[in-house]
Scaffold this motif. Structure first.
Motif, PDB file in Angstrom:
ATOM      1  N   VAL A   1       0.925  -0.978   0.026  1.00 27.82           N
ATOM      2  CA  VAL A   1       0.107   0.002  -0.022  1.00 27.82           C
ATOM      3  C   VAL A   1       0.827   1.221  -0.055  1.00 27.82           C
ATOM      4  CG1 VAL A   1      -1.736   1.383   1.251  1.00 27.82           C
ATOM      5  CG2 VAL A   1      -1.686  -1.181   1.243  1.00 27.82           C
TER       6      VAL A   1
ATOM      7  N   ASP B   1      -0.554  -4.827  17.065  1.00 24.99           N
ATOM      8  CA  ASP B   1      -0.281  -4.938  18.630  1.00 24.99           C
ATOM      9  C   ASP B   1       0.103  -3.746  19.313  1.00 24.99           C
ATOM     10  OD1 ASP B   1       2.065  -4.378  17.662  1.00 24.99           O
ATOM     11  OD2 ASP B   1       2.928  -6.375  18.306  1.00 24.99           O
TER      12      ASP B   1
ATOM     13  N   LEU C   1       1.103 -11.267  20.300  1.00 26.53           N
ATOM     14  CA  LEU C   1       0.005 -12.093  19.546  1.00 26.53           C
ATOM     15  C   LEU C   1      -1.130 -11.718  19.864  1.00 26.53           C
ATOM     16  CD1 LEU C   1       2.005 -15.197  18.419  1.00 26.53           C
ATOM     17  CD2 LEU C   1       1.404 -13.484  17.007  1.00 26.53           C
TER      18      LEU C   1
HETATM   19  C1  LIG Z   1      11.156 -12.429  15.996  1.00 26.29           C
HETATM   20  C2  LIG Z   1      10.058 -12.188  16.700  1.00 26.29           C
HETATM   21  C3  LIG Z   1       9.563 -13.089  17.732  1.00 26.29           C
HETATM   22  C4  LIG Z   1       8.399 -12.968  18.370  1.00 26.29           C
HETATM   23  N1  LIG Z   1       7.879 -13.719  19.243  1.00 26.29           N
HETATM   24  C5  LIG Z   1       6.592 -13.609  19.721  1.00 26.29           C
HETATM   25  C6  LIG Z   1       6.077 -14.504  20.865  1.00 26.29           C
HETATM   26  O1  LIG Z   1       6.949 -15.542  21.193  1.00 26.29           O
HETATM   27  N2  LIG Z   1       5.078 -14.316  21.382  1.00 26.29           N
HETATM   28  C7  LIG Z   1       4.322 -13.325  20.705  1.00 26.29           C
HETATM   29  O2  LIG Z   1       3.009 -13.062  21.392  1.00 26.29           O
HETATM   30  N3  LIG Z   1       4.699 -12.247  20.303  1.00 26.29           N
HETATM   31  C8  LIG Z   1       5.895 -12.380  19.243  1.00 26.29           C
HETATM   32  N4  LIG Z   1       6.371 -11.581  18.660  1.00 26.29           N
HETATM   33  C9  LIG Z   1       5.454 -10.276  18.502  1.00 26.29           C
HETATM   34  C10 LIG Z   1       4.314 -10.705  17.297  1.00 26.29           C
HETATM   35  O3  LIG Z   1       4.993 -11.155  16.236  1.00 26.29           O
HETATM   36  C11 LIG Z   1       3.786  -9.285  17.045  1.00 26.29           C
HETATM   37  O4  LIG Z   1       3.000  -9.005  18.253  1.00 26.29           O
HETATM   38  C12 LIG Z   1       2.534  -9.560  15.963  1.00 26.29           C
HETATM   39  O5  LIG Z   1       3.045 -10.077  14.937  1.00 26.29           O
HETATM   40  C13 LIG Z   1       1.962  -8.053  15.550  1.00 26.29           C
HETATM   41  O6  LIG Z   1       0.884  -8.530  14.797  1.00 26.29           O
HETATM   42  P1  LIG Z   1       0.508  -7.057  14.029  1.00 26.29           P
HETATM   43  O7  LIG Z   1      -0.758  -7.666  12.996  1.00 26.29           O
HETATM   44  O8  LIG Z   1       0.365  -6.007  14.854  1.00 26.29           O
HETATM   45  O9  LIG Z   1       1.778  -6.560  13.012  1.00 26.29           O
HETATM   46  P2  LIG Z   1       2.630  -7.442  12.027  1.00 26.29           P
HETATM   47  O10 LIG Z   1       2.647  -8.816  12.250  1.00 26.29           O
HETATM   48  O11 LIG Z   1       3.905  -6.552  12.153  1.00 26.29           O
HETATM   49  O12 LIG Z   1       1.991  -7.330  10.543  1.00 26.29           O
HETATM   50  C14 LIG Z   1       1.990  -6.129   9.781  1.00 26.29           C
HETATM   51  C15 LIG Z   1       2.014  -6.225   8.652  1.00 26.29           C
HETATM   52  O13 LIG Z   1       1.994  -5.244   7.681  1.00 26.29           O
HETATM   53  C16 LIG Z   1       2.664  -5.363   6.538  1.00 26.29           C
HETATM   54  N5  LIG Z   1       3.051  -4.260   5.991  1.00 26.29           N
HETATM   55  C17 LIG Z   1       3.563  -3.022   6.309  1.00 26.29           C
HETATM   56  N6  LIG Z   1       3.575  -2.120   5.533  1.00 26.29           N
HETATM   57  C18 LIG Z   1       2.757  -2.241   4.535  1.00 26.29           C
HETATM   58  C19 LIG Z   1       2.323  -1.847   3.397  1.00 26.29           C
HETATM   59  N7  LIG Z   1       2.641  -0.588   3.137  1.00 26.29           N
HETATM   60  N8  LIG Z   1       1.460  -2.510   2.609  1.00 26.29           N
HETATM   61  C20 LIG Z   1       1.145  -3.672   2.684  1.00 26.29           C
HETATM   62  N9  LIG Z   1       1.589  -4.341   3.904  1.00 26.29           N
HETATM   63  C21 LIG Z   1       2.343  -3.604   4.527  1.00 26.29           C
HETATM   64  C22 LIG Z   1       3.917  -5.842   7.015  1.00 26.29           C
HETATM   65  O14 LIG Z   1       4.603  -6.765   5.901  1.00 26.29           O
HETATM   66  C23 LIG Z   1       3.365  -7.055   7.979  1.00 26.29           C
HETATM   67  O15 LIG Z   1       2.981  -8.286   7.564  1.00 26.29           O
HETATM   68  C24 LIG Z   1       7.498 -11.714  18.009  1.00 26.29           C
HETATM   69  C25 LIG Z   1       7.980 -10.784  16.989  1.00 26.29           C
HETATM   70  C26 LIG Z   1       9.047 -11.202  16.174  1.00 26.29           C
HETATM   71  C27 LIG Z   1       9.829 -10.279  15.289  1.00 26.29           C
END
Ligand SMILES: Cc1cc2nc3c(=O)[nH]c(=O)nc-3n(C[C@H](O)[C@H](O)[C@H](O)COP(=O)(O)OP(=O)(O)OC[C@H]3O[C@@H](n4cnc5c(N)ncnc54)[C@H](O)[C@@H]3O)c2cc1C
Length: 342
Positions: free
Chosen positions: A129, A313, A323
């Motif tokens: 996006v 998150d 998560l």
């Molecule tokens: C290495 C690692 C280990 C983790 N371990 C844990 C764990 O053990 N337990 C736990 O609960 N949580 C864990 N987390 C945290 C967890 O991954 C996050 O809390 C969760 O993924 C957040 O979800 P979200 O939907 O907010 O964002 P995200 O998962 O960050 O999703 C955001 C999405 O937006 C997409 N995006 C960004 N910009 C654009 C754009 N312009 N156009 C289209 N798409 C776009 C990105 O590609 C991404 O896929 C971990 C995170 C990492 C990095």
């Protein structure tokens, strides 16, 4: 233990190894103290402040609370928010027994959830996006009109996409909040060993010793989680991995391998020596989660436009960057767009 709450907690504390009776009682004191505060310590307190206030010993902090704080908040106890930590303790250690179950996925996380979810919707992979124009009638995304949208990207990306629309709408407070987050890294070192090597548990704690670059915090045995096709595959995980992110990758990789071999050799279970490493791959996610520090202003899911909701998150879920928070936020975003479905 599979006992009804709160007996499961009492049994866990009674059976915990490596803690003195004084320390065991101190953990109960902290829980009682938090309950007396209705699980809401002062907003400006750090986790360390909370732990000292409830007289937790250095051993308890080092062996229990700091590792738990790092794992749940991805932020060290000295700078992490006591309010977010208390929320995690409340929701995992009180209530029904299932709340404190530790869930270890037997498959990778993509297969577990996003791949399954993707089969139910029309996905447009690789479609970044670049433009987003919300209005009261709909949302234009890359010049295509939609009735409504949920913007579920990290806050810095949301700030970039919404910069002009939020300024035009006079919502600079939201824009500032989106830009104010700071981030913490998580490092994962995947190791493939030359021969199978079974750990006594699928997940084991490592002792961190930063002076020797021994930054590993947790060690996972993939074979025990995902089956024997992964025999001899390990993952070493470090939260709040600022130390690793600043160092030479090769040196850190070698130091982490050294840490695992050394601590395994000293383990009371008398493990066989760690086999040679056939392949090592270090991943450092620099902006893994937002820094869960005190006093953060976290945006709500609503925006100035009825057609656009925010999810992630980092929204005001009451949780750190985990998560559970992301799921709650997604549900709340859906309610914002369609209050009738709430
Ligand atoms: C290495 C690692 C280990 C983790 N371990 C844990 C764990 O053990 N337990 C736990 O609960 N949580 C864990 N987390 C945290 C967890 O991954 C996050 O809390 C969760 O993924 C957040 O979800 P979200 O939907 O907010 O964002 P995200 O998962 O960050 O999703 C955001 C999405 O937006 C997409 N995006 C960004 N910009 C654009 C754009 N312009 N156009 C289209 N798409 C776009 C990105 O590609 C991404 O896929 C971990 C995170 C990492 C990095």
């Amino acid at each position: 233990p599979r006992l009804p709450a709160p007996l499961h907690m009492a049994a866990a504390i009674l059976r915990a190894r490596g803690l003195t009776w004084k320390d065991r009682l101190a953990t109960l004191r902290l829980m009682r103290g938090l309950k007396a505060m209705s699980w809401t310590p002062p907003r400006e307190w750090t986790v360390l402040h909370l732990l000292h206030y409830h007289a937790q010993s250095d051993t308890l902090i080092r062996q229990i609370w700091e590792p738990l704080c790092l794992a749940a908040l991805n932020t060290p106890a000295a700078t992490a928010s006591a309010a977010l930590f208390a929320r995690v303790l409340r929701d995992s250690l009180t209530g029904s027994r299932e709340n404190s179950d530790m869930l270890l996925p037997c498959t990778d996380l993509s297969a577990l959830w996003p791949d399954a979810a993707a089969r139910q919707v029309t996905m447009r992979y690789g479609n970044t996006v670049r433009q987003l124009r919300p209005s009261s009638e709909g949302v234009d995304i890359n010049q295509e009109r939609f009735d409504a949208a949920v913007l579920a990207v990290p806050p810095a990306f949301a700030a970039r996409l919404l910069d002009a629309p939020l300024r035009e709408a006079g919502a600079t407070g939201l824009l500032d909040a989106l830009k104010a987050f700071e981030y913490m890294p998580i490092a994962t070192l995947n190791l493939r060993l030359q021969d199978p090597w079974r750990l006594p548990e699928p997940m084991m704690m490592l002792r961190e010793e930063s002076a020797r670059d021994h930054y590993g915090q947790w060690l996972f045995d993939r074979a025990q989680l995902a089956g024997d096709t992964k025999a001899g595959e390990l993952a070493v995980v470090t939260s709040a991995a600022t130390g690793i992110a600043e160092r030479n990758r090769q040196q850190i990789t070698e130091a982490l391998i050294d840490q695992v071999a050394e601590q395994a050799a000293r383990h009371p279970a008398r493990l066989p020596a760690m086999p040679e490493v056939a392949a090592a791959e270090l991943f450092i996610e620099k902006r893994a989660t937002f820094a869960a520090v005190p006093g953060l202003t976290r945006p709500l899911n609503s925006t100035p436009w009825p057609t656009l909701a925010l999810a992630g998150d980092w929204t005001d879920t009451g949780y750190p960057g985990v998560l559970e928070g992301a799921v709650r936020s997604g549900l709340q975003a859906a309610r914002v767009l369609n209050p009738a479905a709430a």
